[in-house]
Write a protein that holds these residues in place. Structure first.
Motif, PDB file in Angstrom:
ATOM      1  N   GLY A 287       7.393  15.647  -2.866  1.00 37.15           N
ATOM      2  CA  GLY A 287       7.578  14.625  -3.896  1.00 37.15           C
ATOM      3  C   GLY A 287       6.740  14.986  -5.099  1.00 37.15           C
ATOM      4  N   PRO A 288       7.077  14.442  -6.241  1.00 39.72           N
ATOM      5  CA  PRO A 288       6.330  14.767  -7.462  1.00 39.72           C
ATOM      6  C   PRO A 288       4.881  14.312  -7.384  1.00 39.72           C
ATOM      7  N   ASN A 289       4.058  14.781  -8.297  1.00 45.27           N
ATOM      8  CA  ASN A 289       2.664  14.317  -8.388  1.00 45.27           C
ATOM      9  C   ASN A 289       2.652  12.791  -8.470  1.00 45.27           C
ATOM     10  N   GLY A 290       1.759  12.194  -7.675  1.00 48.34           N
ATOM     11  CA  GLY A 290       1.615  10.738  -7.711  1.00 48.34           C
ATOM     12  C   GLY A 290       2.629   9.984  -6.883  1.00 48.34           C
ATOM     13  N   ALA A 291       3.461  10.702  -6.130  1.00 45.18           N
ATOM     14  CA  ALA A 291       4.519  10.031  -5.351  1.00 45.18           C
ATOM     15  C   ALA A 291       3.960   9.219  -4.186  1.00 45.18           C
ATOM     16  N   GLY A 292       2.758   9.580  -3.709  1.00 46.18           N
ATOM     17  CA  GLY A 292       2.168   8.838  -2.596  1.00 46.18           C
ATOM     18  C   GLY A 292       1.964   9.663  -1.338  1.00 46.18           C
ATOM     19  N   LYS A 293       2.122  10.986  -1.426  1.00 43.41           N
ATOM     20  CA  LYS A 293       2.032  11.847  -0.232  1.00 43.41           C
ATOM     21  C   LYS A 293       0.632  11.784   0.395  1.00 43.41           C
ATOM     22  N   SER A 294      -0.402  11.975  -0.431  1.00 45.07           N
ATOM     23  CA  SER A 294      -1.773  11.947   0.121  1.00 45.07           C
ATOM     24  C   SER A 294      -2.086  10.571   0.693  1.00 45.07           C
ATOM     25  N   THR A 295      -1.643   9.535   0.014  1.00 45.51           N
ATOM     26  CA  THR A 295      -1.898   8.171   0.495  1.00 45.51           C
ATOM     27  C   THR A 295      -1.250   7.974   1.860  1.00 45.51           C
ATOM     28  N   LEU A 296      -0.044   8.481   2.021  1.00 48.10           N
ATOM     29  CA  LEU A 296       0.645   8.340   3.310  1.00 48.10           C
ATOM     30  C   LEU A 296      -0.092   9.118   4.404  1.00 48.10           C
TER      31      LEU A 296
ATOM     32  N   ASP B  72      -2.769  18.276   3.929  1.00 49.23           N
ATOM     33  CA  ASP B  72      -2.446  17.937   2.544  1.00 49.23           C
ATOM     34  C   ASP B  72      -2.548  19.198   1.692  1.00 49.23           C
ATOM     35  N   GLU B  73      -1.405  19.720   1.335  1.00 52.99           N
ATOM     36  CA  GLU B  73      -1.279  20.942   0.530  1.00 52.99           C
ATOM     37  C   GLU B  73      -2.031  22.128   1.154  1.00 52.99           C
ATOM     38  N   PRO B  74      -1.660  22.508   2.379  1.00 56.19           N
ATOM     39  CA  PRO B  74      -2.386  23.570   3.079  1.00 56.19           C
ATOM     40  C   PRO B  74      -2.231  24.953   2.449  1.00 56.19           C
TER      41      PRO B  74
ATOM     42  N   LEU C 287       3.566  19.217   0.651  1.00 54.84           N
ATOM     43  CA  LEU C 287       3.845  20.531   0.070  1.00 54.84           C
ATOM     44  C   LEU C 287       4.514  20.378  -1.285  1.00 54.84           C
ATOM     45  N   HIS C 288       4.206  21.303  -2.190  1.00 48.62           N
ATOM     46  CA  HIS C 288       4.953  21.378  -3.450  1.00 48.62           C
ATOM     47  C   HIS C 288       5.875  22.597  -3.468  1.00 48.62           C
ATOM     48  N   GLU C 289       5.742  23.459  -2.448  1.00 46.15           N
ATOM     49  CA  GLU C 289       6.486  24.717  -2.436  1.00 46.15           C
ATOM     50  C   GLU C 289       7.835  24.493  -1.753  1.00 46.15           C
TER      51      GLU C 289
ATOM     52  N   SER D 231      -1.360  -0.771  -1.445  1.00 46.24           N
ATOM     53  CA  SER D 231      -1.715  -0.888  -2.876  1.00 46.24           C
ATOM     54  C   SER D 231      -3.085  -0.267  -3.087  1.00 46.24           C
ATOM     55  N   LEU D 232      -3.265   0.385  -4.234  1.00 46.22           N
ATOM     56  CA  LEU D 232      -4.565   0.958  -4.598  1.00 46.22           C
ATOM     57  C   LEU D 232      -4.893   0.495  -6.009  1.00 46.22           C
ATOM     58  N   GLY D 233      -6.095  -0.012  -6.202  1.00 49.10           N
ATOM     59  CA  GLY D 233      -6.498  -0.467  -7.531  1.00 49.10           C
ATOM     60  C   GLY D 233      -5.549  -1.498  -8.107  1.00 49.10           C
ATOM     61  N   GLY D 234      -4.978  -2.329  -7.236  1.00 52.30           N
ATOM     62  CA  GLY D 234      -4.080  -3.391  -7.704  1.00 52.30           C
ATOM     63  C   GLY D 234      -2.664  -2.930  -7.973  1.00 52.30           C
TER      64      GLY D 234
ATOM     65  N   SER E 104       0.859  -1.106  -6.491  1.00 50.35           N
ATOM     66  CA  SER E 104       1.569  -0.756  -5.268  1.00 50.35           C
ATOM     67  C   SER E 104       1.874   0.744  -5.263  1.00 50.35           C
ATOM     68  N   VAL E 105       1.447   1.441  -4.203  1.00 50.39           N
ATOM     69  CA  VAL E 105       1.576   2.910  -4.145  1.00 50.39           C
ATOM     70  C   VAL E 105       2.609   3.348  -3.097  1.00 50.39           C
ATOM     71  N   LEU E 106       2.657   2.671  -1.972  1.00 48.62           N
ATOM     72  CA  LEU E 106       3.690   2.956  -0.954  1.00 48.62           C
ATOM     73  C   LEU E 106       4.481   1.676  -0.698  1.00 48.62           C
TER      74      LEU E 106
ATOM     75  N   PRO F  98      -7.756  17.368   4.302  1.00 48.56           N
ATOM     76  CA  PRO F  98      -7.589  16.627   3.041  1.00 48.56           C
ATOM     77  C   PRO F  98      -7.296  17.569   1.879  1.00 48.56           C
ATOM     78  N   GLN F  99      -6.831  16.977   0.797  1.00 46.37           N
ATOM     79  CA  GLN F  99      -6.524  17.788  -0.391  1.00 46.37           C
ATOM     80  C   GLN F  99      -7.822  18.273  -1.043  1.00 46.37           C
ATOM     81  N   ALA F 100      -8.821  17.399  -1.135  1.00 48.15           N
ATOM     82  CA  ALA F 100     -10.125  17.791  -1.683  1.00 48.15           C
ATOM     83  C   ALA F 100     -11.034  18.151  -0.520  1.00 48.15           C
TER      84      ALA F 100
HETATM   85  N1  LIG Z   1      -8.191   4.974  -5.510  1.00 53.74           N
HETATM   86  C1  LIG Z   1      -7.110   4.791  -6.258  1.00 53.74           C
HETATM   87  N2  LIG Z   1      -7.008   3.743  -7.113  1.00 53.74           N
HETATM   88  C2  LIG Z   1      -5.906   3.547  -7.855  1.00 53.74           C
HETATM   89  N3  LIG Z   1      -4.811   4.327  -7.799  1.00 53.74           N
HETATM   90  C3  LIG Z   1      -4.855   5.374  -6.969  1.00 53.74           C
HETATM   91  C4  LIG Z   1      -5.984   5.662  -6.154  1.00 53.74           C
HETATM   92  N4  LIG Z   1      -5.727   6.779  -5.434  1.00 53.74           N
HETATM   93  C5  LIG Z   1      -4.485   7.157  -5.787  1.00 53.74           C
HETATM   94  N5  LIG Z   1      -3.955   6.321  -6.704  1.00 53.74           N
HETATM   95  C6  LIG Z   1      -2.620   6.406  -7.292  1.00 53.74           C
HETATM   96  O1  LIG Z   1      -1.692   6.320  -6.230  1.00 53.74           O
HETATM   97  C7  LIG Z   1      -0.562   7.124  -6.519  1.00 53.74           C
HETATM   98  C8  LIG Z   1      -0.296   8.048  -5.339  1.00 53.74           C
HETATM   99  O2  LIG Z   1      -1.359   9.002  -5.259  1.00 53.74           O
HETATM  100  P1  LIG Z   1      -1.309  10.154  -4.182  1.00 53.74           P
HETATM  101  O3  LIG Z   1      -2.585  10.895  -4.300  1.00 53.74           O
HETATM  102  O4  LIG Z   1      -0.957   9.579  -2.869  1.00 53.74           O
HETATM  103  O5  LIG Z   1      -0.088  11.018  -4.727  1.00 53.74           O
HETATM  104  P2  LIG Z   1       0.442  12.450  -4.258  1.00 53.74           P
HETATM  105  O6  LIG Z   1       1.900  12.327  -4.003  1.00 53.74           O
HETATM  106  O7  LIG Z   1      -0.383  12.966  -3.138  1.00 53.74           O
HETATM  107  O8  LIG Z   1       0.212  13.293  -5.576  1.00 53.74           O
HETATM  108  P3  LIG Z   1      -0.157  14.870  -5.849  1.00 53.74           P
HETATM  109  O9  LIG Z   1       1.090  15.638  -5.591  1.00 53.74           O
HETATM  110  O10 LIG Z   1      -0.518  14.860  -7.290  1.00 53.74           O
HETATM  111  O11 LIG Z   1      -1.304  15.242  -4.954  1.00 53.74           O
HETATM  112  C9  LIG Z   1      -0.841   7.850  -7.824  1.00 53.74           C
HETATM  113  O12 LIG Z   1      -0.167   7.181  -8.860  1.00 53.74           O
HETATM  114  C10 LIG Z   1      -2.340   7.720  -7.989  1.00 53.74           C
HETATM  115  O13 LIG Z   1      -2.682   7.684  -9.358  1.00 53.74           O
END
Ligand SMILES: Nc1ncnc2c1ncn2[C@@H]1O[C@H](COP(=O)(O)OP(=O)(O)OP(=O)(O)O)[C@@H](O)[C@H]1O
Length: 255
Positions: A37-46, A164-166, A196-198, A13-16, A18-20, A84-86
């Protein structure tokens, strides 16, 4: 294939929020896994969780049978490299010195021995960045800088590479050459997981695709066995596939 990574029942969970949710998969040598996966799917978090950079609510990430949070920082850096992505750079450094940071886990970059020098040179070549090595990184274009950061990741020579998005900022020729190079690393025994998005390039060069949607694994198959219906459902696009299951293009959905 030797197992390298075991992700089991992972919840984050991030910021309260659930992300994964209940993410589980294993990865082994010779695998190049496209994490899509689409933007926000959780790839970077994983990827951050596998790198030991995210707090887990429950579940585990084990690298070579050891929970990643039990590795010392140096030991972890000798097993896992992470792009990392950034990728901000706050100092004006030569590109070559950024790449040499990848040797930190071996006692460098303050003093590069022959092996370190060879790893840096090889990484610059693999990332298509040799000609950039002696330029200040602040003067490089976005795609040039991305290749330097990729080279820094490769210079670590770790068994597990997380990227992350090389290829996100790269021109088409460099996207193709980097994907081919990463596949070559997997064929040589590394384990690579790249967000990857490609989708066409992922289906052509990855050995396996894991689809994340809303923080859950919704597909996990060899890269040429992706279901067109699942792609339409998850991404809202229609894939154009050849008879081998390789995606050659994407079209907007008509319905
Ligand atoms: N520090 C944080 N606090 C709250 N929510 C967060 C935080 N970091 C990420 N999130 C949320 O967690 C979810 C997953 O984010 P993540 O960056 O893992 O997605 P992603 O699949 O890598 O997206 P993208 O393709 O846009 O890079 C998103 O909904 C994002 O808004």
């Amino acid at each position: 294939m030797t197992n390298i990574l075991d992700v089991k029942s992972l919840h984050i969970s991030l910021g309260g929020t659930s992300v994964l949710h209940d993410v589980s998969f294993r990865a082994g040598t010779n695998e190049f896994i496209g994490l899509v996966g689409p933007n926000g799917a959780g790839k970077s978090t994983l990827l951050r969780a596998i790198a030991g950079l995210a707090a887990l609510d429950s579940g585990h990430c084990r690298v070579k049978d050891k929970p990643v949070d039990l590795y010392s920082p140096i030991e972890r850096a000798q097993h896992i490299s992470y792009l990392p992505q950034a990728r901000p750079v706050y100092w004006s450094m030569l590109a070559r010195d950024i790449v040499a940071l990848g040797r930190f886990a071996y006692g460098s970059p303050l003093k590069l021995d022959d092996r370190d020098q060879a790893a840096v040179a090889s990484a610059l070549k693999d990332a298509g960045a040799e000609s950039l090595a002696d330029r200040p990184v602040a003067e490089l274009s976005g795609g040039e800088r991305a290749r330097i950061h990729l080279a820094r990741t490769l210079a670590t020579e770790t068994p597990l590479i997380l990227a992350d998005e090389p290829i996100a900022a790269l021109d088409p020729a460099h996207q193709l050459s980097v994907m081919r190079m990463l596949r070559g690393k997997a064929d040589a025994g590394h384990t690579i997981i790249a967000a990857l998005h490609e989708l066409p390039l992922a289906s052509r060069y990855c050995t396996r695709i894991i689809i994340l949607a809303d923080g859950r694994v919704t597909g996990d198959n060899p890269s040429t066995k992706m279901s067109p219906e699942l792609i339409e459902t998850v991404f809202g696009v229609t894939p154009i596939m050849d008879s081998n299951g390789v995606i050659n293009g994407l079209l907007p959905m008509t319905t």
